[in-house]
Design an enzyme around this catalytic site. Structure first.
Site, PDB file in Angstrom:
ATOM      1  N   ASP A 118       0.844  -1.198   0.000  1.00  0.00           N
ATOM      2  CA  ASP A 118       0.000   0.000   0.000  1.00  0.00           C
ATOM      3  C   ASP A 118       0.876   1.242   0.000  1.00  0.00           C
ATOM      4  OD1 ASP A 118      -2.516   1.226  -0.033  1.00  0.00           O
ATOM      5  OD2 ASP A 118      -2.459   1.552   2.125  1.00  0.00           O
ATOM      6  N   TYR A 120       1.142   5.802  -0.420  1.00  0.00           N
ATOM      7  CA  TYR A 120       0.733   7.029   0.284  1.00  0.00           C
ATOM      8  C   TYR A 120       1.002   8.152  -0.713  1.00  0.00           C
ATOM      9  CZ  TYR A 120       0.882  10.134   4.483  1.00  0.00           C
ATOM     10  OH  TYR A 120       0.653  11.089   5.447  1.00  0.00           O
ATOM     11  N   HIS A 125      -3.888  14.203   0.443  1.00  0.00           N
ATOM     12  CA  HIS A 125      -4.069  13.327   1.607  1.00  0.00           C
ATOM     13  C   HIS A 125      -2.850  13.394   2.523  1.00  0.00           C
ATOM     14  CE1 HIS A 125      -4.946   9.834   4.066  1.00  0.00           C
ATOM     15  NE2 HIS A 125      -3.786   9.316   3.725  1.00  0.00           N
ATOM     16  N   ARG A 134       1.534  16.642  12.553  1.00  0.00           N
ATOM     17  CA  ARG A 134       2.804  17.339  12.799  1.00  0.00           C
ATOM     18  C   ARG A 134       2.747  18.845  12.551  1.00  0.00           C
ATOM     19  NH1 ARG A 134       4.007  12.553  10.197  1.00  0.00           N
ATOM     20  NH2 ARG A 134       3.732  13.577   8.195  1.00  0.00           N
ATOM     21  N   GLU A 191     -10.311   4.157   3.740  1.00  0.00           N
ATOM     22  CA  GLU A 191      -9.425   4.876   2.839  1.00  0.00           C
ATOM     23  C   GLU A 191      -9.888   4.576   1.427  1.00  0.00           C
ATOM     24  OE1 GLU A 191      -5.311   3.941   3.852  1.00  0.00           O
ATOM     25  OE2 GLU A 191      -5.317   5.637   5.255  1.00  0.00           O
ATOM     26  N   GLU A 193      -9.304   4.184  -2.176  1.00  0.00           N
ATOM     27  CA  GLU A 193      -8.114   3.946  -2.991  1.00  0.00           C
ATOM     28  C   GLU A 193      -8.497   3.203  -4.265  1.00  0.00           C
ATOM     29  OE1 GLU A 193      -4.665   2.349  -1.030  1.00  0.00           O
ATOM     30  OE2 GLU A 193      -5.272   3.103   0.949  1.00  0.00           O
ATOM     31  N   ASP A 223      -9.172   0.621   2.105  1.00  0.00           N
ATOM     32  CA  ASP A 223      -8.148   0.172   3.048  1.00  0.00           C
ATOM     33  C   ASP A 223      -8.565   0.602   4.462  1.00  0.00           C
ATOM     34  OD1 ASP A 223      -5.715  -0.927   3.809  1.00  0.00           O
ATOM     35  OD2 ASP A 223      -4.648   0.976   3.572  1.00  0.00           O
ATOM     36  N   ARG A 227      -7.386   4.401  13.196  1.00  0.00           N
ATOM     37  CA  ARG A 227      -6.534   5.592  13.367  1.00  0.00           C
ATOM     38  C   ARG A 227      -5.907   5.688  14.749  1.00  0.00           C
ATOM     39  NH1 ARG A 227      -5.536   6.412   8.240  1.00  0.00           N
ATOM     40  NH2 ARG A 227      -7.418   6.868   7.045  1.00  0.00           N
ATOM     41  N   GLN A 230      -3.119   3.237  14.821  1.00  0.00           N
ATOM     42  CA  GLN A 230      -2.071   3.763  13.938  1.00  0.00           C
ATOM     43  C   GLN A 230      -1.246   4.864  14.616  1.00  0.00           C
ATOM     44  OE1 GLN A 230      -3.746   5.218  10.256  1.00  0.00           O
ATOM     45  NE2 GLN A 230      -1.765   5.665   9.325  1.00  0.00           N
ATOM     46  N   TYR A 234       2.743   3.822  14.724  1.00  0.00           N
ATOM     47  CA  TYR A 234       3.311   3.999  13.378  1.00  0.00           C
ATOM     48  C   TYR A 234       4.776   4.412  13.309  1.00  0.00           C
ATOM     49  CZ  TYR A 234       3.228   9.155  12.810  1.00  0.00           C
ATOM     50  OH  TYR A 234       3.473  10.491  12.894  1.00  0.00           O
ATOM     51  N   LYS A 243      -3.689  -1.402   9.942  1.00  0.00           N
ATOM     52  CA  LYS A 243      -4.102  -1.630   8.559  1.00  0.00           C
ATOM     53  C   LYS A 243      -4.298  -3.107   8.271  1.00  0.00           C
ATOM     54  CE  LYS A 243      -3.079   2.702   7.248  1.00  0.00           C
ATOM     55  NZ  LYS A 243      -3.903   3.592   6.426  1.00  0.00           N
ATOM     56  N   THR A 247      -8.753  -5.168   4.024  1.00  0.00           N
ATOM     57  CA  THR A 247      -8.724  -4.262   2.882  1.00  0.00           C
ATOM     58  C   THR A 247      -9.734  -4.849   1.911  1.00  0.00           C
ATOM     59  OG1 THR A 247      -6.389  -3.721   3.215  1.00  0.00           O
ATOM     60  CG2 THR A 247      -7.297  -3.352   1.011  1.00  0.00           C
ATOM     61  N   THR A 339      -4.687   6.625  -0.086  1.00  0.00           N
ATOM     62  CA  THR A 339      -5.928   7.405  -0.039  1.00  0.00           C
ATOM     63  C   THR A 339      -5.889   8.531  -1.052  1.00  0.00           C
ATOM     64  OG1 THR A 339      -5.929   6.981   2.311  1.00  0.00           O
ATOM     65  CG2 THR A 339      -7.472   8.636   1.520  1.00  0.00           C
ATOM     66  N   GLU A 353      -9.757  12.839   7.467  1.00  0.00           N
ATOM     67  CA  GLU A 353      -9.644  14.157   6.842  1.00  0.00           C
ATOM     68  C   GLU A 353     -11.002  14.871   6.789  1.00  0.00           C
ATOM     69  OE1 GLU A 353      -7.644  11.826   3.603  1.00  0.00           O
ATOM     70  OE2 GLU A 353      -6.979  13.847   3.109  1.00  0.00           O
TER      71      GLU A 353
HETATM   72 MN    MN Z   1      -4.025   2.835   2.613  1.00  0.00          MN
END
Ligand code: MN
Length: 415
Positions: A118, A120, A125, A134, A191, A193, A223, A227, A230, A234, A243, A247, A339, A353
């Site tokens: 997968d 990104y 996104h 961040r 997600e 995708e 997916d 959260r 994650q 992560y 994840k 899926t 995503t 989001e």
């Molecule tokens: Mn994904």
């Protein structure tokens, strides 16, 4: 290019997902065992039963892997033959008995997933998520404009549309918690995708051009993402259990050939790419995508609309990058796009989001609010490339959220 007319009348309607221009590949079961099928109008064609002119062994097992492995000449031959069979009225008597109404079938996994990776790769996104985690100054990681970032996922978690998805348990730690706890995910998400399916193997490095030719087709892909799991797990190696619940892929593989008229270029580069990632031509597709959310027993609200052309990296670039290490690719490998989000609020491909980290819940047409998914919610992804008087659709990719299992004894505090 306009509509290619079929004697299957329902296939000629402008709002039909499966005109003759499409011919997507799937696996169906009408109660007599799973078989390989091609969607046309409101029916599925039992492909092994018609005069396809190819080796019968390609259709012996209900999955499209053998056809993929047979290579591009076979892909082209099958597509031309199906076009002939379904356009020319003289074939009708022989072919029509092998059409089964889609309303009578259950759709199964269209292929066996070898491995799942997968990515990104939608900048909006990555920017949105980075801003939340961040701040806007450090939103895009320093490597983002140079590398199609990805992680190796698991084929075992890929399921077909229609499969229920159970809310996972996991290790959670909020920003103000001193220690983590073990609990059901409270921020379960989707997600939006598109998955690219590798149809030809490789050993060693391949160019973007070669990578593109290895791709057999595309599926819608949701997916599912936890959260809160994650956020705690992560760093430094990326997502793991967040994840790994499921899926979901759509039941229809839309081939690269069907998408050919809808090619569009990737967006302008904000930092020049290294030469190995240069594309020889337009390698994205103009595919409208949307997500519907229906609470248990209630009507659906479309919560997001976006387009596949919002990707910063094409699937060919992702696949090319995947092989730079010498990593071998197999027939049946699945590459998630990452995503796909546009620039507007309602074009964001995840609830993370859409609700901006849960701070701005969205309101459904039922009046209910959602920051993340609730038990009983059914999510459906839709996708279609729009031609002049026809559409190349992906069918629906759906999944319902079931409540978490009862807490296992061994996970509880011992008194
Ligand atoms: Mn994904």
């Amino acid at each position: 290019m306009g509509l290619i007319k079929s004697w299957v009348v329902s296939a000629n309607s402008p709002d039909c997902d499966f005109p003759l221009n499409n011919l997507p590949y799937g696996v169906f079961d009408e109660g007599q065992g799973a078989r390989m099928g091609v969607a046309i109008g409101d029916c599925v064609l039992d492909v092994a039963k018609v005069e396809h002119g190819l080796d019968a062994a390609l259709f012996a097992k209900p999955e499209w892997n053998a056809v993929m492995a047979a290579g591009p000449q076979v892909w082209d031959a099958l597509r031309s033959r199906l076009t002939e069979l379904l356009s020319d009225e003289t074939n009708r008597a022989a072919v029509e008995p092998h059409l089964v109404p889609l309303s009578d079938v259950t759709l199964k996994m269209p292929f066996t997933v070898s491995e799942f990776t997968d990515f990104y790769a939608s900048k909006n996104h990555a920017f949105n998520v980075g801003t939340m985690f961040r701040g806007p100054e450090n939103a895009l990681p320093p490597n983002w404009l140079s590398i199609p970032i990805g992680y190796n996922g698991r084929a075992s978690s890929v399921v077909v549309s229609g499969t229920d998805v159970r809310r996972p348990w996991g290790q959670l730690k909020g920003p103000n918690d001193e220690l983590p706890r073990f609990a059901p995910c409270a921020r379960f998400d989707l997600e939006l995708e598109v998955g690219a399916i590798v149809g030809q193997p490789s050993s060693g490095m391949v160019s973007v051009d070669q990578a593109e030719k290895m791709i057999f087709g595309y599926v819608l892909l949701n997916d599912w993402s936890a959260r809160d799991i994650q956020a705690w797990e992560y760093q430094p190696l990326g997502p793991f259990q967040a994840k790994a619940t499921a899926t979901t892929i759509g039941p229809w593989i839309v081939t690269r050939a069907a998408l050919e008229p809808f090619r569009v270029p990737t967006p302008e580069r904000e930092r020049p790419l290294l030469p190995y990632l240069h594309e020889p031509g337009p390698m994205l597709y103009d595919i409208d995508l949307s997500v519907g959310l229906a609470p248990e027993g209630k009507g659906e609200t479309i919560i997001a609309r976006t387009n596949y052309s919002n990707m910063y990296y094409s699937a060919a670039q992702q696949l090319c990058h995947h092989t730079t290490s010498g990593c071998a690719m197999r027939v049946g490998d699945l590459l998630g796009s990452g995503t796909i989000s546009g620039t507007d609020r309602d074009s964001r491909g995840s609830l993370l989001e859409l609700s901006w980290g849960g701070r701005e819940p969205i309101t459904l047409q039922t009046g209910e609010k959602r920051s993340f998914l609730e038990d009983g919610d059914t999510l459906t992804l839709y996708g279609a490339a729009k031609g002049d008087g026809y559409r190349v659709g992906f069918g629906a990719c759906t999944g319902k959220v079931l409540p978490a299992i009862e807490q296992p004894e061994w996970t509880k505090e011992q008194g």
